[in-house]
Design a protein around this motif. Structure first.
Motif, short mmCIF file in Angstrom:
data_model
loop_
_atom_site.label_atom_id
_atom_site.label_comp_id
_atom_site.label_asym_id
_atom_site.label_seq_id
_atom_site.Cartn_x
_atom_site.Cartn_y
_atom_site.Cartn_z
N UNK A 3 28.06 5.31 53.63
CA UNK A 3 28.42 4.80 52.31
C UNK A 3 27.86 3.40 52.11
N UNK A 4 27.95 2.57 53.15
CA UNK A 4 27.43 1.20 53.04
C UNK A 4 25.92 1.19 52.81
N UNK A 5 25.21 2.10 53.46
CA UNK A 5 23.76 2.19 53.28
C UNK A 5 23.42 2.62 51.85
N UNK A 6 24.18 3.57 51.32
CA UNK A 6 23.95 4.03 49.94
C UNK A 6 24.20 2.89 48.96
N UNK A 7 25.28 2.15 49.18
CA UNK A 7 25.61 1.01 48.30
C UNK A 7 24.52 -0.05 48.38
N UNK A 8 24.04 -0.35 49.59
CA UNK A 8 22.95 -1.32 49.73
C UNK A 8 21.70 -0.88 48.98
N UNK A 9 21.38 0.40 49.08
CA UNK A 9 20.24 0.93 48.33
C UNK A 9 20.46 0.73 46.84
N UNK A 10 21.64 1.06 46.35
CA UNK A 10 21.95 0.90 44.93
C UNK A 10 21.85 -0.53 44.46
N UNK A 11 22.33 -1.46 45.29
CA UNK A 11 22.30 -2.88 44.91
C UNK A 11 20.88 -3.41 44.76
N UNK A 12 19.92 -2.77 45.42
CA UNK A 12 18.51 -3.19 45.29
C UNK A 12 18.02 -3.01 43.85
N UNK A 13 18.71 -2.17 43.08
CA UNK A 13 18.26 -1.86 41.73
C UNK A 13 19.08 -2.55 40.65
N UNK A 14 19.93 -3.51 41.04
CA UNK A 14 20.68 -4.28 40.04
C UNK A 14 19.67 -4.92 39.09
N UNK A 15 19.92 -4.77 37.80
CA UNK A 15 19.02 -5.30 36.78
C UNK A 15 18.03 -4.28 36.24
N UNK A 16 17.87 -3.13 36.91
CA UNK A 16 16.96 -2.09 36.43
C UNK A 16 17.45 -1.59 35.08
N UNK A 17 16.57 -1.47 34.09
CA UNK A 17 17.00 -1.09 32.74
C UNK A 17 17.65 0.29 32.66
N UNK A 18 18.65 0.37 31.77
CA UNK A 18 19.31 1.63 31.43
C UNK A 18 18.51 2.29 30.31
N UNK A 19 18.15 3.54 30.49
CA UNK A 19 17.54 4.35 29.43
C UNK A 19 18.19 5.73 29.52
N UNK A 24 14.46 11.97 36.55
CA UNK A 24 14.98 11.84 37.91
C UNK A 24 13.91 11.38 38.89
N UNK A 25 14.36 10.91 40.06
CA UNK A 25 13.50 10.58 41.21
C UNK A 25 12.44 9.53 40.91
N UNK A 26 12.79 8.54 40.08
CA UNK A 26 11.92 7.39 39.85
C UNK A 26 12.84 6.19 39.68
N UNK A 27 12.29 4.98 39.73
CA UNK A 27 13.13 3.78 39.75
C UNK A 27 12.79 2.76 38.66
N UNK A 28 11.97 3.14 37.67
CA UNK A 28 11.65 2.19 36.58
C UNK A 28 12.82 2.02 35.64
N UNK A 29 13.53 3.11 35.36
CA UNK A 29 14.72 3.10 34.51
C UNK A 29 15.70 4.11 35.09
N UNK A 30 16.96 3.95 34.75
CA UNK A 30 18.00 4.90 35.16
C UNK A 30 18.97 5.12 34.01
N UNK A 31 19.60 6.29 33.99
CA UNK A 31 20.88 6.42 33.31
C UNK A 31 21.91 6.60 34.42
N UNK A 32 23.17 6.73 34.07
CA UNK A 32 24.20 6.70 35.12
C UNK A 32 23.99 7.78 36.17
N UNK A 33 23.70 8.99 35.74
CA UNK A 33 23.62 10.08 36.72
C UNK A 33 22.29 10.10 37.46
N UNK A 34 21.20 9.67 36.82
CA UNK A 34 19.93 9.63 37.56
C UNK A 34 19.98 8.53 38.63
N UNK A 35 20.71 7.45 38.36
CA UNK A 35 20.89 6.37 39.34
C UNK A 35 21.65 6.89 40.56
N UNK A 36 22.77 7.56 40.31
CA UNK A 36 23.58 8.11 41.41
C UNK A 36 22.78 9.16 42.17
#
Length: 130
Positions: A3-19, A24-36
């Motif tokens: 869980x800690x590793x997953x959270x660390x991965x997620x924190x790397x994307x703080x600030x990534x735009x919401x669209x 899926x499977x890309x990191x330029x933009x996310x919506x809630x479920x594509x991010x998860x």
């Protein structure tokens, strides 16, 4: 802990735009479920694309028993009066200390939010997939 590793991965994307409806499977933009889907997928946990499909996976957990890494599911204004799984319109990951990591329309980016009275009022359920 995974869980800690997953959270660390997620924190790397703080600030990534919401669209909404980001691919899926890309990191330029996310919506809630594509991010998860993305941050769990990096760690070998395959989740479906939508928050409603993601809710079908894992073990239900009461709000009082949530742990770091659990998925939190919420309803939205548009889905508030729907029944069952169709009520779900948002997903986040619990990161501890009454905080969640997510992205949504209001914030317009990946961010950490406090689980305040608003979020508690629209909470639908939690699932443990880790």
């Amino acid at each position: 802990m995974r869980a800690d590793q997953i959270i660390l991965t997620g924190k790397q994307y703080i600030g990534t735009p919401y669209v909404f409806n980001s691919p899926p499977y890309q990191t330029k933009t996310f919506d809630c479920s594509s991010f998860i889907q993305y941050i769990f997928g990096v760690h070998g946990i395959n989740l479906r694309r939508s928050s409603r499909q993601q809710f079908k996976k894992g073990v239900p957990v009461s709000f009082k028993k949530i742990k770091r890494g659990d998925l939190l599911f919420f309803t939205t204004k548009a889905r508030l009066n729907r029944k069952g799984i169709s009520k779900i319109g948002h997903v986040a990951i619990y990161i501890g200390n009454n905080q969640m990591l997510h992205t949504h329309r209001q914030g317009k980016k990946v961010m950490i939010s406090e689980i305040n009275p608003y979020w508690k009022s629209v909470f639908v359920g939690a699932k443990r997939v880790v």
